[in-house]
Write a protein that holds these residues in place. Sequence first.
Motif, PDB file in Angstrom:
ATOM      1  N   LYS A   1      -1.644  -9.740   6.835  1.00 30.22           N
ATOM      2  CA  LYS A   1      -0.961 -11.028   6.652  1.00 30.22           C
ATOM      3  C   LYS A   1       0.565 -10.932   6.751  1.00 30.22           C
ATOM      4  CE  LYS A   1      -4.916 -13.035   5.889  1.00 30.22           C
ATOM      5  NZ  LYS A   1      -5.425 -13.379   4.581  1.00 30.22           N
ATOM      6  N   TYR A   2       1.118  -9.736   6.532  1.00 27.68           N
ATOM      7  CA  TYR A   2       2.578  -9.609   6.511  1.00 27.68           C
ATOM      8  C   TYR A   2       3.121  -8.612   7.535  1.00 27.68           C
ATOM      9  CZ  TYR A   2       2.097 -12.257   2.212  1.00 27.68           C
ATOM     10  OH  TYR A   2       1.794 -13.239   1.302  1.00 27.68           O
ATOM     11  N   GLY A   3       2.219  -7.922   8.229  1.00 27.99           N
ATOM     12  CA  GLY A   3       2.639  -7.002   9.279  1.00 27.99           C
ATOM     13  C   GLY A   3       3.364  -5.768   8.779  1.00 27.99           C
ATOM     14  N   VAL A   4       3.104  -5.369   7.531  1.00 26.17           N
ATOM     15  CA  VAL A   4       3.745  -4.171   6.986  1.00 26.17           C
ATOM     16  C   VAL A   4       3.115  -2.929   7.625  1.00 26.17           C
ATOM     17  CG1 VAL A   4       4.227  -2.856   4.876  1.00 26.17           C
ATOM     18  CG2 VAL A   4       4.255  -5.355   4.817  1.00 26.17           C
ATOM     19  N   ASP A   5       3.947  -1.958   7.938  1.00 24.41           N
ATOM     20  CA  ASP A   5       3.499  -0.725   8.575  1.00 24.41           C
ATOM     21  C   ASP A   5       2.499   0.010   7.670  1.00 24.41           C
ATOM     22  OD1 ASP A   5       3.156   1.730   9.803  1.00 24.41           O
ATOM     23  OD2 ASP A   5       5.290   2.253   9.844  1.00 24.41           O
ATOM     24  N   GLU A   6       1.310   0.231   8.184  1.00 23.57           N
ATOM     25  CA  GLU A   6       0.244   0.889   7.420  1.00 23.57           C
ATOM     26  C   GLU A   6       0.673   2.255   6.888  1.00 23.57           C
ATOM     27  OE1 GLU A   6      -4.422   2.312   8.055  1.00 23.57           O
ATOM     28  OE2 GLU A   6      -3.341   1.325   9.699  1.00 23.57           O
ATOM     29  N   ASN A   7       1.493   2.964   7.653  1.00 23.98           N
ATOM     30  CA  ASN A   7       1.880   4.339   7.282  1.00 23.98           C
ATOM     31  C   ASN A   7       2.817   4.404   6.083  1.00 23.98           C
ATOM     32  OD1 ASN A   7       0.412   5.601   9.418  1.00 23.98           O
ATOM     33  ND2 ASN A   7       1.994   4.901  10.838  1.00 23.98           N
ATOM     34  N   LYS A   8       3.456   3.282   5.752  1.00 21.70           N
ATOM     35  CA  LYS A   8       4.373   3.317   4.607  1.00 21.70           C
ATOM     36  C   LYS A   8       3.717   2.803   3.319  1.00 21.70           C
ATOM     37  CE  LYS A   8       7.813   0.426   5.737  1.00 21.70           C
ATOM     38  NZ  LYS A   8       8.980  -0.451   5.501  1.00 21.70           N
ATOM     39  N   ILE A   9       2.449   2.365   3.406  1.00 24.40           N
ATOM     40  CA  ILE A   9       1.764   1.832   2.218  1.00 24.40           C
ATOM     41  C   ILE A   9       0.846   2.886   1.608  1.00 24.40           C
ATOM     42  CG2 ILE A   9       0.356  -0.025   1.271  1.00 24.40           C
ATOM     43  CD1 ILE A   9       0.936  -1.715   3.683  1.00 24.40           C
ATOM     44  N   GLU A  10       1.009   3.104   0.338  1.00 24.06           N
ATOM     45  CA  GLU A  10       0.119   3.992  -0.422  1.00 24.06           C
ATOM     46  C   GLU A  10      -0.613   3.168  -1.483  1.00 24.06           C
ATOM     47  OE1 GLU A  10      -0.370   7.146   0.230  1.00 24.06           O
ATOM     48  OE2 GLU A  10       1.256   7.421   1.683  1.00 24.06           O
TER      49      GLU A  10
END
Length: 398
Positions: free
Chosen positions: A158-167
């Motif tokens: 929904k927000y296009g946040v980079d998957e690699n920076k989310i833990e």
Amino acid sequence: MGKKTVIIIIPYLSGGGAERAAINLAENIKNDYNISFILFDADKNSYDFDKSINIINLNIKSSKNVLGKIKNTLKKYFEIKKIKKHLKVDVSISFLREPNFINVITKQKNEKTIVSIRNTMSELDDSKMKKFMTKFGGKKADKVVAISKMVKKDQIDKYGVDENKIEVIYNACNLDKVKKMANEKIEDKKINEIIENNQGYIVMNIGRLTYQKGQDKLIRAFKKVVKEVKNAKLLIFGKGELKEELQELIKSLELENNVILAGFYDNPYKFLKKANIFAFSSMFEGLGNILLEAMACRVPIISTDCPYGPREIIAPNSDLESHAENIEEAEYGILVPVLHNDKNKDKLTKQEEIIANAIIKLLKDNKKRKEYAEKSAERIKFFTMEKNKKEWEDIIEN
């Protein structure tokens, strides 16, 4: 090298799961870092926490008008920017939408910004400005900590946040603290009398009295419960804007003797420990921290299978994108469909019927309640402070 300086930015320390999680985090890592809370308004604090942790109070009172809100945000921006520079902050961690936004726009050189996403934000962002702040916070932060796997998915989709920076870091439950508080004496005579005379029929709900928590639908469903189990009592703990509306609903359904709005307590565990069932009625969540605390008190759980969180706690080995369509007796509790509104207020919705039936069934089945109480005690061991500490320190350090 000396200890790193870490700040935790949050409006205040009262009333919600994000605040409890912030306190748990600070208490968990305080010996390894120079840690401070930056609070917008410390006068609103009510939660008990380690007083050795430094508090920086901006003393900025909330405003209801648009101009006042803009003025307050600017004040927070300049104050936090100044504090970060003065303290030479190494890592800043923020909880909730506005703190996350302010955290990333006040970033200093060589500072690591971490924003914590506590809820299904796509359900909460009901304006372009809110959506912008959530998206900006997630995209500009160095790291995003999501409270559950499905909240992570929400941020990506929904927000296009980079998957690699989310833990993903699940909330921890301070089991020792909960157990200690659960053993405190109940001093409220009215509630104590209800609990002591319950005959095994106490259902509890704890949460802010707001649309998200779905207590109105739970109350409506309880009308059916009382027809089947006449001595059943529903105790709802919390405060919020829907208090009067819920009180009117209880009166209109003639449930004054069976449904009690018990108010807000800093220590809900001494009551929770006495519950026969914990009924979680949320429309949407990030995780559902109170579910962990109910498990710590060895209480069997019935929960809506809302987006997101309960399924990850109660049925971790299931398809996390699936949704309960009826009573689902899962590994660590019972899942039921999300409760919905209906224009026909005289008749229960299908979903209200289902949660009522689940409560009736479990109240009448002592063996099943004992089994799920044991399952609660087993499951809570996954959400330890030690595990949580290691996961947070890995993000702070790397």
